[in-house]
Design a protein around this motif. Structure first.
Motif, PDB file in Angstrom:
ATOM      1  N   GLN A   1      41.122 -28.378  70.490  1.00 37.42           N
ATOM      2  CA  GLN A   1      40.124 -27.223  71.035  1.00 37.42           C
ATOM      3  C   GLN A   1      38.801 -27.446  70.686  1.00 37.42           C
ATOM      4  O   GLN A   1      37.872 -27.234  71.644  1.00 37.42           O
ATOM      5  CB  GLN A   1      40.722 -26.026  70.837  1.00 37.42           C
ATOM      6  N   ARG A   2      38.526 -27.814  69.454  1.00 36.87           N
ATOM      7  CA  ARG A   2      37.423 -27.893  69.019  1.00 36.87           C
ATOM      8  C   ARG A   2      36.599 -29.374  69.648  1.00 36.87           C
ATOM      9  O   ARG A   2      35.291 -29.173  70.037  1.00 36.87           O
ATOM     10  CB  ARG A   2      37.451 -28.138  67.454  1.00 36.87           C
ATOM     11  N   ASP A   3      37.388 -30.110  69.681  1.00 38.78           N
ATOM     12  CA  ASP A   3      36.569 -31.308  70.433  1.00 38.78           C
ATOM     13  C   ASP A   3      36.378 -31.054  71.842  1.00 38.78           C
ATOM     14  O   ASP A   3      35.318 -31.534  72.105  1.00 38.78           O
ATOM     15  CB  ASP A   3      37.760 -32.567  70.323  1.00 38.78           C
ATOM     16  N   PHE A   4      37.299 -30.025  72.522  1.00 41.77           N
ATOM     17  CA  PHE A   4      36.851 -29.785  73.848  1.00 41.77           C
ATOM     18  C   PHE A   4      35.628 -29.189  74.023  1.00 41.77           C
ATOM     19  O   PHE A   4      34.484 -29.393  74.723  1.00 41.77           O
ATOM     20  CB  PHE A   4      38.001 -28.855  74.433  1.00 41.77           C
TER      21      PHE A   4
ATOM     22  N   HIS B   1      33.128 -29.269  71.740  1.00 42.00           N
ATOM     23  CA  HIS B   1      31.853 -30.143  71.381  1.00 42.00           C
ATOM     24  C   HIS B   1      31.715 -30.936  72.407  1.00 42.00           C
ATOM     25  O   HIS B   1      30.305 -31.411  72.728  1.00 42.00           O
ATOM     26  CB  HIS B   1      32.398 -31.064  70.242  1.00 42.00           C
ATOM     27  N   SER B   2      32.500 -31.266  73.426  1.00 40.81           N
ATOM     28  CA  SER B   2      32.205 -32.131  74.511  1.00 40.81           C
ATOM     29  C   SER B   2      31.615 -31.491  75.523  1.00 40.81           C
ATOM     30  O   SER B   2      30.473 -31.940  76.281  1.00 40.81           O
ATOM     31  CB  SER B   2      33.503 -32.760  75.043  1.00 40.81           C
ATOM     32  N   LEU B   3      31.832 -30.207  75.677  1.00 42.13           N
ATOM     33  CA  LEU B   3      31.208 -29.139  76.707  1.00 42.13           C
ATOM     34  C   LEU B   3      29.818 -29.183  76.041  1.00 42.13           C
ATOM     35  O   LEU B   3      28.888 -29.032  76.884  1.00 42.13           O
ATOM     36  CB  LEU B   3      31.959 -28.048  76.669  1.00 42.13           C
ATOM     37  N   ASP B   4      29.612 -28.776  74.981  1.00 39.62           N
ATOM     38  CA  ASP B   4      28.298 -28.487  74.197  1.00 39.62           C
ATOM     39  C   ASP B   4      27.354 -29.653  74.577  1.00 39.62           C
ATOM     40  O   ASP B   4      26.277 -29.641  74.906  1.00 39.62           O
ATOM     41  CB  ASP B   4      28.345 -28.154  72.816  1.00 39.62           C
ATOM     42  N   ALA B   5      27.734 -30.938  74.362  1.00 39.12           N
ATOM     43  CA  ALA B   5      27.163 -32.107  74.589  1.00 39.12           C
ATOM     44  C   ALA B   5      26.681 -32.463  75.850  1.00 39.12           C
ATOM     45  O   ALA B   5      25.527 -32.528  76.127  1.00 39.12           O
ATOM     46  CB  ALA B   5      28.002 -33.288  74.096  1.00 39.12           C
ATOM     47  N   MET B   6      27.464 -32.167  76.760  1.00 32.69           N
ATOM     48  CA  MET B   6      27.390 -32.173  78.148  1.00 32.69           C
ATOM     49  C   MET B   6      26.228 -31.289  78.757  1.00 32.69           C
ATOM     50  O   MET B   6      25.450 -31.573  79.411  1.00 32.69           O
ATOM     51  CB  MET B   6      28.522 -32.087  79.021  1.00 32.69           C
ATOM     52  N   LEU B   7      26.561 -29.852  78.409  1.00 34.37           N
ATOM     53  CA  LEU B   7      25.553 -28.844  78.700  1.00 34.37           C
ATOM     54  C   LEU B   7      24.150 -29.071  78.295  1.00 34.37           C
ATOM     55  O   LEU B   7      23.018 -28.756  78.800  1.00 34.37           O
ATOM     56  CB  LEU B   7      26.068 -27.527  78.311  1.00 34.37           C
ATOM     57  N   THR B   8      24.071 -29.512  76.728  1.00 33.03           N
ATOM     58  CA  THR B   8      22.821 -29.745  76.013  1.00 33.03           C
ATOM     59  C   THR B   8      22.156 -30.974  77.030  1.00 33.03           C
ATOM     60  O   THR B   8      20.758 -30.970  77.068  1.00 33.03           O
ATOM     61  CB  THR B   8      23.011 -30.246  74.646  1.00 33.03           C
ATOM     62  N   ALA B   9      22.969 -31.862  77.323  1.00 32.30           N
ATOM     63  CA  ALA B   9      22.130 -33.082  78.137  1.00 32.30           C
ATOM     64  C   ALA B   9      21.885 -32.627  79.657  1.00 32.30           C
ATOM     65  O   ALA B   9      21.032 -33.218  80.488  1.00 32.30           O
ATOM     66  CB  ALA B   9      23.003 -34.171  78.117  1.00 32.30           C
ATOM     67  N   ALA B  10      22.315 -31.569  80.120  1.00 27.20           N
ATOM     68  CA  ALA B  10      22.219 -31.197  81.632  1.00 27.20           C
ATOM     69  C   ALA B  10      20.859 -30.489  81.825  1.00 27.20           C
ATOM     70  O   ALA B  10      20.729 -30.085  82.982  1.00 27.20           O
ATOM     71  CB  ALA B  10      23.406 -30.467  81.923  1.00 27.20           C
ATOM     72  N   ASP B  11      20.076 -30.090  80.787  1.00 27.30           N
ATOM     73  CA  ASP B  11      18.896 -29.109  81.013  1.00 27.30           C
ATOM     74  C   ASP B  11      19.360 -27.877  81.904  1.00 27.30           C
ATOM     75  O   ASP B  11      18.965 -27.607  83.085  1.00 27.30           O
ATOM     76  CB  ASP B  11      18.014 -30.005  81.797  1.00 27.30           C
ATOM     77  N   THR B  12      20.303 -27.076  81.288  1.00 25.97           N
ATOM     78  CA  THR B  12      20.847 -25.901  81.958  1.00 25.97           C
ATOM     79  C   THR B  12      19.775 -24.691  82.149  1.00 25.97           C
ATOM     80  O   THR B  12      19.650 -24.073  83.265  1.00 25.97           O
ATOM     81  CB  THR B  12      21.771 -25.276  81.039  1.00 25.97           C
ATOM     82  N   SER B  13      18.544 -24.873  81.287  1.00 27.17           N
ATOM     83  CA  SER B  13      17.427 -23.999  81.653  1.00 27.17           C
ATOM     84  C   SER B  13      16.734 -24.138  83.021  1.00 27.17           C
ATOM     85  O   SER B  13      16.431 -22.952  83.492  1.00 27.17           O
ATOM     86  CB  SER B  13      16.475 -24.162  80.467  1.00 27.17           C
ATOM     87  N   SER B  14      16.606 -25.313  83.317  1.00 29.31           N
ATOM     88  CA  SER B  14      15.710 -25.498  84.755  1.00 29.31           C
ATOM     89  C   SER B  14      17.073 -25.098  85.655  1.00 29.31           C
ATOM     90  O   SER B  14      16.468 -24.406  86.895  1.00 29.31           O
ATOM     91  CB  SER B  14      15.640 -26.992  84.814  1.00 29.31           C
TER      92      SER B  14
END
Length: 326
Positions: free
Chosen positions: A9-12, A14-27
């Protein structure tokens, strides 16, 4: 009792965090609020690829669930990154359709759930007593409108109404539409789906609180007054400590509620996480000062979500009443 996530669950998370960080969600959030759902839908597809929308759907309909703890983990990350779109509403639609299938109305689930799981179909809902508006009906592919003991596929929506959070686009579904299910099983399914929606909203509130606290701590370390960082002032430390206590108090309630799925437990998690998000927003606004009021600062994306999401799917008084009733 301690509610600790498993390594998987922690790995899940972390993977979502990494994906969303790279996705420029603010824009994507700013575009969504301006009526351009393109970047948000691209992010939606990536979330589906990561399995987020499969967590509330049974394996019979191409899901991997129901997995309420993993859903809570995912929603915390979605809140921390302020992901746009009818995320909680899609969870509610998935659970509603799955529950109807369990109670004998399998047709709507077979027809709609695989598309929801794959990300091809973003769904919004309008449940009795939840709100007079459906969230993001203008960007959703499907809007399920429940009236009494009927579930209908809304044929469209009315004008988009202004909201405290520009990325929460509100409109009323048009009346009529295709009848998907009717009978007493609809009421039971709606009640069960509302519990899951509150759990998902609580997860997002906790993530919003975490993001606001982290950004405020970083800011007070950099901003100086009288030759010292304002984070060294005792009054600032006390305010941040109170916010941290609220966040850490909400976390075990969220995961405990995910384990039990008892309506009272989920309502307690929702009200506690919602109040933590609102407290974090007030702290962030006060400690950022005048710059905190500017829309140009990304902090506003979280500030403007905290209050509406605190009240969505059960205001604090409603959730407290559910806790007492449970």
């Amino acid at each position: 009792m301690r509610f600790l996530l498993t390594p998987e669950q922690r790995d899940f998370a972390h993977s979502l965090d990494a994906m969303l960080t790279a996705a420029d969600t603010s824009s994507a959030v700013r575009a969504w609020g301006a009526g351009d759902s393109g970047p948000g839908r691209a992010l939606w597809s990536r979330l589906a690829g990561a399995g987020v929308f499969a967590l509330a759907a049974p394996e019979a309909y191409e899901g991997v669930g129901p997995l309420p703890v993993e859903l809570a983990v995912a929603c915390v990350e979605l809140g921390r990154h302020a992901a746009p779109g009818p995320l909680v509403e899609t969870v509610a639609a998935s659970v509603l359709l799955a529950r109807l299938a369990e109670l004998g109305e399998e047709g709507p689930a077979k027809r709609l759930l695989p598309g929801v799981v794959s990300g091809a179909c973003a769904a919004s809902v309008l449940f009795p007593g939840a709100s007079p508006y459906a969230l993001d009906a203008d960007a959703a592919d499907v809007v399920l409108a429940v009236t009494g003991r009927e579930v209908r596929l809304a044929p469209g929506h009315g004008p988009v109404q202004p909201s405290a959070d520009p990325a929460r686009r509100l409109s009323r579904p048009l009346p009529g539409g295709e009848l998907l299910a009717t009978g007493p099983q609809v009421e039971e399914s709606v009640a069960y789906a509302t519990v899951w929606a509150r759990l998902a909203a609580a997860g997002q509130c906790l993530g919003i609180a975490e993001a606001l606290l982290a950004r405020t701590v970083a800011y007070v370390k950099q901003r100086t007054q009288f030759g010292a960082p304002i984070g060294s002032f005792q009054a600032v430390k006390h305010r941040l400590a109170d916010t941290l206590v609220a966040v850490e108090f909400a976390r075990p309630l969220l995961y405990g509620a995910a384990l039990s799925l008892a309506p009272g437990d989920v309502a307690a998690a929702k009200v506690t996480a919602g109040e933590a998000a609102y407290a974090a927003a007030r702290t962030a606004l006060q400690l950022h000062g005048a710059v905190g009021y500017t829309q140009e600062l990304d902090l506003s994306l979280w500030l403007r979500k905290a209050r509406p999401l605190r009240d969505a799917w059960g205001s604090p008084p409603e959730c407290r009443a559910a806790v007492l009733g449970g």
